[in-house]
Design a protein around this motif. Structure first.
Motif, PDB file in Angstrom:
ATOM      1  N   PHE A 146      -5.881   1.410  -4.634  1.00 36.63           N
ATOM      2  CA  PHE A 146      -6.965   1.508  -3.645  1.00 36.63           C
ATOM      3  C   PHE A 146      -7.852   0.437  -3.574  1.00 36.63           C
ATOM      4  CE2 PHE A 146     -11.263   2.756  -2.492  1.00 36.63           C
ATOM      5  CZ  PHE A 146     -11.225   2.863  -0.907  1.00 36.63           C
TER       6      PHE A 146
ATOM      7  N   GLU B 269      -4.069  17.428 -10.777  1.00 36.40           N
ATOM      8  CA  GLU B 269      -3.609  16.977  -9.641  1.00 36.40           C
ATOM      9  C   GLU B 269      -4.152  16.815  -8.320  1.00 36.40           C
ATOM     10  OE1 GLU B 269      -1.686  18.317 -11.808  1.00 36.40           O
ATOM     11  OE2 GLU B 269       0.096  17.254 -11.985  1.00 36.40           O
TER      12      GLU B 269
ATOM     13  N   THR C 128       3.203   9.372   4.797  1.00 34.92           N
ATOM     14  CA  THR C 128       3.238   9.079   3.540  1.00 34.92           C
ATOM     15  C   THR C 128       2.016   9.860   2.561  1.00 34.92           C
ATOM     16  OG1 THR C 128       4.225   6.985   3.758  1.00 34.92           O
ATOM     17  CG2 THR C 128       3.658   7.569   1.546  1.00 34.92           C
TER      18      THR C 128
ATOM     19  N   PHE D 282      -8.384  12.326  -3.871  1.00 31.71           N
ATOM     20  CA  PHE D 282      -8.797  10.823  -4.044  1.00 31.71           C
ATOM     21  C   PHE D 282      -7.879  10.055  -2.824  1.00 31.71           C
ATOM     22  CE2 PHE D 282      -8.229   6.516  -5.460  1.00 31.71           C
ATOM     23  CZ  PHE D 282      -9.448   6.120  -5.487  1.00 31.71           C
ATOM     24  N   LEU D 283      -6.541  10.509  -2.743  1.00 27.99           N
ATOM     25  CA  LEU D 283      -5.564   9.670  -1.853  1.00 27.99           C
ATOM     26  C   LEU D 283      -6.106   9.965  -0.250  1.00 27.99           C
ATOM     27  CD1 LEU D 283      -2.201   9.879  -3.552  1.00 27.99           C
ATOM     28  CD2 LEU D 283      -3.696   7.840  -2.777  1.00 27.99           C
TER      29      LEU D 283
ATOM     30  N   THR E 293      -8.337   2.684   3.805  1.00 27.84           N
ATOM     31  CA  THR E 293      -7.265   1.597   4.000  1.00 27.84           C
ATOM     32  C   THR E 293      -6.770   1.444   5.236  1.00 27.84           C
ATOM     33  OG1 THR E 293      -6.705   2.760   1.641  1.00 27.84           O
ATOM     34  CG2 THR E 293      -5.240   0.894   2.653  1.00 27.84           C
TER      35      THR E 293
ATOM     36  N   THR F   6      -5.915  -3.212  -2.532  1.00 27.56           N
ATOM     37  CA  THR F   6      -5.523  -3.046  -1.229  1.00 27.56           C
ATOM     38  C   THR F   6      -6.975  -3.543  -0.627  1.00 27.56           C
ATOM     39  OG1 THR F   6      -4.070  -1.561  -1.362  1.00 27.56           O
ATOM     40  CG2 THR F   6      -4.839  -1.899   0.727  1.00 27.56           C
ATOM     41  N   MET F   7      -8.041  -2.771  -0.993  1.00 28.96           N
ATOM     42  CA  MET F   7      -9.519  -3.355  -0.348  1.00 28.96           C
ATOM     43  C   MET F   7      -9.794  -4.703  -0.615  1.00 28.96           C
ATOM     44  SD  MET F   7     -11.196  -1.165   1.256  1.00 28.96           S
ATOM     45  CE  MET F   7     -10.014  -0.461   2.012  1.00 28.96           C
TER      46      MET F   7
ATOM     47  N   ALA G  12      -3.339   5.249  -8.465  1.00 25.28           N
ATOM     48  CA  ALA G  12      -4.157   5.574  -7.114  1.00 25.28           C
ATOM     49  C   ALA G  12      -5.429   4.674  -7.238  1.00 25.28           C
ATOM     50  CB  ALA G  12      -4.331   7.344  -7.364  1.00 25.28           C
ATOM     51  N   LEU G  13      -6.113   5.035  -8.423  1.00 24.08           N
ATOM     52  CA  LEU G  13      -7.353   4.097  -8.176  1.00 24.08           C
ATOM     53  C   LEU G  13      -7.074   2.520  -8.138  1.00 24.08           C
ATOM     54  CD1 LEU G  13      -9.018   5.487 -11.466  1.00 24.08           C
ATOM     55  CD2 LEU G  13     -10.042   5.856  -8.838  1.00 24.08           C
TER      56      LEU G  13
ATOM     57  N   PRO H 123       2.835   5.072   7.380  1.00 28.60           N
ATOM     58  CA  PRO H 123       2.222   5.382   6.207  1.00 28.60           C
ATOM     59  C   PRO H 123       0.916   6.132   5.952  1.00 28.60           C
ATOM     60  CG  PRO H 123       3.128   2.868   6.439  1.00 28.60           C
ATOM     61  CD  PRO H 123       3.123   3.743   7.680  1.00 28.60           C
TER      62      PRO H 123
ATOM     63  N   TYR I 198       2.695   1.922  -3.515  1.00 26.03           N
ATOM     64  CA  TYR I 198       1.813   2.544  -4.665  1.00 26.03           C
ATOM     65  C   TYR I 198       1.837   3.858  -4.444  1.00 26.03           C
ATOM     66  CZ  TYR I 198      -3.003   3.043  -2.862  1.00 26.03           C
ATOM     67  OH  TYR I 198      -4.085   3.393  -2.569  1.00 26.03           O
ATOM     68  N   VAL I 199       1.748   4.307  -3.021  1.00 27.55           N
ATOM     69  CA  VAL I 199       1.563   5.972  -2.958  1.00 27.55           C
ATOM     70  C   VAL I 199       2.969   6.469  -3.265  1.00 27.55           C
ATOM     71  CG1 VAL I 199       1.528   7.386  -1.131  1.00 27.55           C
ATOM     72  CG2 VAL I 199      -0.042   5.706  -0.940  1.00 27.55           C
ATOM     73  N   ASN I 200       4.128   5.805  -2.784  1.00 22.64           N
ATOM     74  CA  ASN I 200       5.361   6.275  -3.267  1.00 22.64           C
ATOM     75  C   ASN I 200       5.735   6.094  -4.842  1.00 22.64           C
ATOM     76  OD1 ASN I 200       6.238   7.034  -0.818  1.00 22.64           O
ATOM     77  ND2 ASN I 200       7.139   4.853  -0.361  1.00 22.64           N
TER      78      ASN I 200
ATOM     79  N   ASP J 178       0.907  -1.247  -0.136  1.00 22.73           N
ATOM     80  CA  ASP J 178       0.031  -0.029   0.180  1.00 22.73           C
ATOM     81  C   ASP J 178       0.882   1.267  -0.012  1.00 22.73           C
ATOM     82  OD1 ASP J 178      -2.912   1.142   0.550  1.00 22.73           O
ATOM     83  OD2 ASP J 178      -1.795   1.773   2.073  1.00 22.73           O
ATOM     84  N   THR J 179       2.160   1.194   0.627  1.00 20.77           N
ATOM     85  CA  THR J 179       2.782   2.326   0.802  1.00 20.77           C
ATOM     86  C   THR J 179       3.498   2.298  -0.383  1.00 20.77           C
ATOM     87  OG1 THR J 179       3.059   1.758   3.257  1.00 20.77           O
ATOM     88  CG2 THR J 179       4.420   3.523   2.240  1.00 20.77           C
TER      89      THR J 179
ATOM     90  N   ILE K 140      -6.152  13.768  -7.856  1.00 15.80           N
ATOM     91  CA  ILE K 140      -5.267  12.461  -6.987  1.00 15.80           C
ATOM     92  C   ILE K 140      -5.321  12.653  -5.426  1.00 15.80           C
ATOM     93  CG2 ILE K 140      -3.404  11.070  -7.262  1.00 15.80           C
ATOM     94  CD1 ILE K 140      -2.737  11.755  -9.897  1.00 15.80           C
TER      95      ILE K 140
ATOM     96  N   PHE L 119       0.660  12.268 -15.750  1.00 11.30           N
ATOM     97  CA  PHE L 119      -0.668  12.216 -15.092  1.00 11.30           C
ATOM     98  C   PHE L 119      -1.793  11.201 -14.821  1.00 11.30           C
ATOM     99  CE2 PHE L 119      -5.059  13.667 -14.467  1.00 11.30           C
ATOM    100  CZ  PHE L 119      -5.161  13.829 -13.196  1.00 11.30           C
TER     101      PHE L 119
ATOM    102  N   ILE M 123       2.727  12.659  -0.094  1.00 11.37           N
ATOM    103  CA  ILE M 123       2.288  12.872  -1.554  1.00 11.37           C
ATOM    104  C   ILE M 123       1.451  13.949  -2.055  1.00 11.37           C
ATOM    105  CG2 ILE M 123       0.341  11.186  -1.051  1.00 11.37           C
ATOM    106  CD1 ILE M 123       2.164  10.923  -4.019  1.00 11.37           C
TER     107      ILE M 123
ATOM    108  N   ALA N 294      -0.582   8.112 -12.958  1.00 11.66           N
ATOM    109  CA  ALA N 294      -0.479   8.483 -11.335  1.00 11.66           C
ATOM    110  C   ALA N 294      -2.068   8.345 -11.095  1.00 11.66           C
ATOM    111  CB  ALA N 294       0.065   9.628 -11.096  1.00 11.66           C
ATOM    112  N   MET N 295      -2.796   8.653 -11.925  1.00  5.48           N
ATOM    113  CA  MET N 295      -4.292   8.510 -11.523  1.00  5.48           C
ATOM    114  C   MET N 295      -4.669   7.095 -11.548  1.00  5.48           C
ATOM    115  SD  MET N 295      -7.032  10.965 -11.154  1.00  5.48           S
ATOM    116  CE  MET N 295      -8.464  10.392 -10.160  1.00  5.48           C
TER     117      MET N 295
ATOM    118  N   MET O 261      -9.060  -0.326   7.348  1.00  5.42           N
ATOM    119  CA  MET O 261      -9.494  -1.961   6.915  1.00  5.42           C
ATOM    120  C   MET O 261      -7.983  -2.975   7.275  1.00  5.42           C
ATOM    121  SD  MET O 261     -12.289  -2.760   5.530  1.00  5.42           S
ATOM    122  CE  MET O 261     -12.175  -4.121   4.424  1.00  5.42           C
TER     123      MET O 261
ATOM    124  N   ILE P  70       3.373   6.791  -6.906  1.00  9.18           N
ATOM    125  CA  ILE P  70       2.752   7.992  -7.414  1.00  9.18           C
ATOM    126  C   ILE P  70       3.583   9.094  -7.382  1.00  9.18           C
ATOM    127  CG2 ILE P  70       0.763   9.547  -7.147  1.00  9.18           C
ATOM    128  CD1 ILE P  70      -0.759   7.023  -6.211  1.00  9.18           C
TER     129      ILE P  70
END
Lengths: 89, 147
Positions: free
Chosen positions: A72, B72, B46, B78-79, B86, A75-76, A68-69, B42, A41-43, A38-39, B75, A61, B50, A64-65, B89, A45
């Protein structure tokens, strides 16, 4: 000034990704590995956005979008699989 | 000229802040002892990192392309919306799988702290008498005979 800042943040984020990979490989349990992914994918981006700044294009861009989608949602899905034994009941 | 310099300084500051926060979050995930502690880095550090990097990119492209460049922000929003979900969960998964944790992780629920609990207990409500017990049955029998 901007080039130096880009170098510094790129280095820090690559180091963060390396630490995530270590936790992904070592993590004693499954939720630890899930947290590391999870961390990561954030990094990733952040890395992509910095690449966009580096090459001065707006092309990255959308990537990255998408990351992100999908990050998430995946992970869920794995959390739900671990919690309920099933993703869609 | 000075405006360009100010924008460049702002973008550089946001980039370095973002890198530092992302690094700190991952360092927390590497260093802490158990899963529930590792969850802190995280989900907070994190995410803020971001957010800083994306806002730096937004300011840079708005300044260089001379038109508002707000993608941007999508994103970022959304994050910022999905990171707490997250984290929740993942914590539920960790509790469900009975992961081992250090003693300092364990705490009491905030609504049941020892100093908040009253000195004397609230009296329990009396249990309703069961109709099936022998005493009750005899009493009922006497009542019906009396009528």
């Amino acid at each position: 000034m901007l080039a130096t800042a880009l170098w510094i943040s790129l280095t820090l984020i690559v180091l963060a990704l390396a630490m995530n990979v270590y936790r992904l490989a070592k993590g004693p349990d499954i939720p630890d590995r899930l947290l590391a992914l999870d961390t990561m994918y954030v990094n990733a981006i952040a890395l992509i956005v910095i690449a966009g700044l580096w090459f001065n294009t707006k092309t990255y861009f959308e990537a990255a979008m998408l990351i992100a989608l999908l990050g998430f949602i995946s992970t869920m899905a794995i959390c739900r699989y671990l919690l309920r034994g099933d993703i869609i009941e | 000229m000075t405006l360009a310099l100010i924008i460049e300084a702002l973008v550089s500051l946001l980039l370095i802040c973002g890198g530092m926060f992302a690094f700190t979050g991952s360092l927390g995930m590497l260093q802490f002892k158990d899963f529930f502690m590792r969850l802190h880095g995280p989900t907070k550090g994190t995410t803020l990192g971001i957010g800083c990097v994306l806002i730096a990119s937004m300011i840079y492209f708005t300044a260089t392309q001379r038109e508002p460049h707000m993608q941007e922000l999508l994103i970022t929003l959304f994050l910022f919306l999905t990171a707490p979900v997250t984290g929740h969960m993942l914590a539920k998964t960790g509790l469900h799988m009975h992961l081992r944790f250090t003693t300092s992780t364990r705490g009491s629920l905030p609504e049941l702290l020892d100093e908040d609990v009253g000195q004397s207990r609230v009296a329990k409500p009396a249990r309703p008498k069961r109709p099936g017990s022998s005493k009750n049955r005899r009493r009922q029998l006497l009542k019906t005979r009396g009528r």
